[in-house]
Scaffold this motif. Structure first.
Motif, PDB file in Angstrom:
ATOM      1  N   LEU A   1      36.374 -13.739 -31.698  1.00  0.00           N
ATOM      2  CA  LEU A   1      36.378 -13.914 -33.251  1.00  0.00           C
ATOM      3  C   LEU A   1      37.033 -12.572 -33.890  1.00  0.00           C
ATOM      4  O   LEU A   1      37.915 -12.740 -34.565  1.00  0.00           O
ATOM      5  N   MET A   2      36.391 -11.513 -33.322  1.00  0.00           N
ATOM      6  CA  MET A   2      36.974 -10.421 -34.154  1.00  0.00           C
ATOM      7  C   MET A   2      38.608  -9.906 -33.583  1.00  0.00           C
ATOM      8  O   MET A   2      39.145  -9.517 -34.812  1.00  0.00           O
TER       9      MET A   2
ATOM     10  N   GLN B   1      30.016 -21.252 -26.520  1.00  0.00           N
ATOM     11  CA  GLN B   1      31.069 -21.570 -25.707  1.00  0.00           C
ATOM     12  C   GLN B   1      32.057 -22.519 -25.717  1.00  0.00           C
ATOM     13  O   GLN B   1      33.166 -22.685 -25.527  1.00  0.00           O
ATOM     14  N   HIS B   2      31.333 -23.702 -26.282  1.00  0.00           N
ATOM     15  CA  HIS B   2      32.142 -24.766 -26.746  1.00  0.00           C
ATOM     16  C   HIS B   2      33.676 -24.470 -27.789  1.00  0.00           C
ATOM     17  O   HIS B   2      34.462 -24.726 -27.546  1.00  0.00           O
ATOM     18  N   SER B   3      33.040 -23.656 -28.540  1.00  0.00           N
ATOM     19  CA  SER B   3      34.006 -23.066 -29.733  1.00  0.00           C
ATOM     20  C   SER B   3      35.308 -22.320 -28.825  1.00  0.00           C
ATOM     21  O   SER B   3      36.273 -22.427 -29.332  1.00  0.00           O
ATOM     22  N   CYS B   4      34.731 -21.633 -27.948  1.00  0.00           N
ATOM     23  CA  CYS B   4      35.900 -20.895 -27.194  1.00  0.00           C
ATOM     24  C   CYS B   4      36.553 -21.993 -26.349  1.00  0.00           C
ATOM     25  O   CYS B   4      37.853 -21.468 -26.268  1.00  0.00           O
ATOM     26  N   LEU B   5      35.910 -22.760 -25.878  1.00  0.00           N
ATOM     27  CA  LEU B   5      36.737 -23.699 -25.098  1.00  0.00           C
ATOM     28  C   LEU B   5      37.824 -24.506 -26.034  1.00  0.00           C
ATOM     29  O   LEU B   5      39.018 -24.673 -25.772  1.00  0.00           O
ATOM     30  N   VAL B   6      37.311 -24.966 -27.098  1.00  0.00           N
ATOM     31  CA  VAL B   6      38.237 -25.407 -28.243  1.00  0.00           C
ATOM     32  C   VAL B   6      39.453 -24.509 -28.569  1.00  0.00           C
ATOM     33  O   VAL B   6      40.664 -24.748 -28.647  1.00  0.00           O
TER      34      VAL B   6
ATOM     35  N   SER C   1      39.654 -17.134 -45.057  1.00  0.00           N
ATOM     36  CA  SER C   1      40.692 -17.602 -45.459  1.00  0.00           C
ATOM     37  C   SER C   1      41.585 -18.633 -44.719  1.00  0.00           C
ATOM     38  O   SER C   1      42.658 -18.853 -44.368  1.00  0.00           O
ATOM     39  N   LEU C   2      40.508 -19.719 -44.288  1.00  0.00           N
ATOM     40  CA  LEU C   2      40.963 -21.016 -43.658  1.00  0.00           C
ATOM     41  C   LEU C   2      41.169 -22.179 -44.665  1.00  0.00           C
ATOM     42  O   LEU C   2      40.646 -22.005 -45.831  1.00  0.00           O
ATOM     43  N   ASP C   3      42.081 -22.870 -44.378  1.00  0.00           N
ATOM     44  CA  ASP C   3      42.099 -24.208 -44.963  1.00  0.00           C
ATOM     45  C   ASP C   3      40.907 -25.075 -44.559  1.00  0.00           C
ATOM     46  O   ASP C   3      40.499 -25.147 -43.506  1.00  0.00           O
ATOM     47  N   GLN C   4      40.513 -25.744 -45.627  1.00  0.00           N
ATOM     48  CA  GLN C   4      39.476 -26.551 -45.592  1.00  0.00           C
ATOM     49  C   GLN C   4      39.703 -27.664 -44.630  1.00  0.00           C
ATOM     50  O   GLN C   4      38.698 -28.077 -43.669  1.00  0.00           O
ATOM     51  N   ASP C   5      40.754 -28.203 -44.428  1.00  0.00           N
ATOM     52  CA  ASP C   5      40.876 -29.097 -43.489  1.00  0.00           C
ATOM     53  C   ASP C   5      41.319 -28.644 -42.176  1.00  0.00           C
ATOM     54  O   ASP C   5      42.049 -27.951 -42.149  1.00  0.00           O
ATOM     55  N   LEU C   6      40.710 -28.982 -41.052  1.00  0.00           N
ATOM     56  CA  LEU C   6      40.992 -28.445 -39.786  1.00  0.00           C
ATOM     57  C   LEU C   6      42.191 -29.134 -39.311  1.00  0.00           C
ATOM     58  O   LEU C   6      42.727 -30.305 -39.561  1.00  0.00           O
TER      59      LEU C   6
ATOM     60  N   HIS D   1      46.226 -21.555 -34.476  1.00  0.00           N
ATOM     61  CA  HIS D   1      45.219 -22.341 -35.043  1.00  0.00           C
ATOM     62  C   HIS D   1      43.934 -21.562 -34.296  1.00  0.00           C
ATOM     63  O   HIS D   1      42.699 -22.538 -34.505  1.00  0.00           O
ATOM     64  N   LYS D   2      43.864 -20.904 -33.554  1.00  0.00           N
ATOM     65  CA  LYS D   2      42.671 -20.259 -32.770  1.00  0.00           C
ATOM     66  C   LYS D   2      41.363 -19.813 -33.604  1.00  0.00           C
ATOM     67  O   LYS D   2      40.536 -20.187 -33.522  1.00  0.00           O
ATOM     68  N   LEU D   3      41.727 -19.262 -34.857  1.00  0.00           N
ATOM     69  CA  LEU D   3      40.679 -18.880 -35.591  1.00  0.00           C
ATOM     70  C   LEU D   3      39.793 -20.034 -36.303  1.00  0.00           C
ATOM     71  O   LEU D   3      38.574 -20.134 -36.042  1.00  0.00           O
ATOM     72  N   ALA D   4      40.659 -20.938 -36.579  1.00  0.00           N
ATOM     73  CA  ALA D   4      40.038 -22.061 -37.095  1.00  0.00           C
ATOM     74  C   ALA D   4      39.201 -23.023 -35.760  1.00  0.00           C
ATOM     75  O   ALA D   4      38.198 -23.520 -35.920  1.00  0.00           O
ATOM     76  N   ALA D   5      39.691 -22.914 -34.588  1.00  0.00           N
ATOM     77  CA  ALA D   5      38.833 -23.517 -33.705  1.00  0.00           C
ATOM     78  C   ALA D   5      37.643 -22.883 -33.261  1.00  0.00           C
ATOM     79  O   ALA D   5      36.697 -23.174 -33.185  1.00  0.00           O
ATOM     80  N   LEU D   6      37.903 -21.277 -33.307  1.00  0.00           N
ATOM     81  CA  LEU D   6      36.545 -20.478 -33.213  1.00  0.00           C
ATOM     82  C   LEU D   6      35.552 -20.845 -34.074  1.00  0.00           C
ATOM     83  O   LEU D   6      34.264 -20.765 -33.886  1.00  0.00           O
TER      84      LEU D   6
END
Length: 180
Positions: free
Chosen positions: A167-168, A49-54, A106-111, A62-67
């Protein structure tokens, strides 16, 4: 034994993590059952839930990185911030797993900065809505305002289903964007 058995039956090696073993279903299931703040909230509140809030607080790109910003916790659990800073071996394992998560999705390591900022806004909101009252200043929250909406805690089932669907959906959006 260097591995854990995930909810989908995979043997995930903590010291030699394989990006191909990272499964969105395992992440969703585990994060939905992990309580933030080591369980010291007024009611159950999951990392999912925290990840969804972020994710709600960042721009679309940036939603994928946030999730996924806390996805390592699906494999090594959540550790409270004051202890984590002293646990260098934990930080190393977390970095290895984060690297594989970034490879897998396929994300960048730096958020992105927006994710880091949204994580702090979420923390301020969680402190306001879920934690016992305490007059102490949290240095990391100086100058950070909580989100205006109040948090309604989700059950683990609601958190798993919501997080997994989001996420999907985001993975499908990213796939279409890269294919265009």
């Amino acid at each position: 034994m260097n591995w854990i058995l995930t909810q989908t039956g995979k043997r995930f090696d903590l010291f030699e993590p394989d990006a191909d073993m990272i499964d969105p279903r395992d992440i969703a299931h585990s994060l939905a059952h992990l309580c933030r703040f080591n369980g010291h909230t007024r009611e159950f509140y999951s990392v999912a839930q925290h990840s969804c809030l972020v994710a709600d607080l960042v721009p679309t790109e940036h939603k994928l990185a946030a999730l996924l910003h806390d996805a390592t916790e699906a494999y090594i659990g959540d550790m409270v911030r004051p202890l984590k800073q002293w646990m260098h071996a934990y930080q190393d394992v977390e970095t290895w797993i984060w690297d594989r998560i970034c490879t897998r999705f396929s994300l960048d390591q730096d958020l992105p900065v927006s994710v880091t900022q949204a994580d702090l806004i979420a923390l301020a909101t969680e402190r306001r809505d879920l934690m016992p009252s305490d007059p102490a200043t949290w240095d990391c929250l100086v100058g950070i305002e909580p989100a205006p909406e109040r948090i309604r805690s989700w059950s683990p089932t609601e958190a798993r289903l919501t997080y997994h669907q989001r996420l999907m959906d985001q993975l499908a959006i990213e796939h279409r964007r890269k294919a265009a």
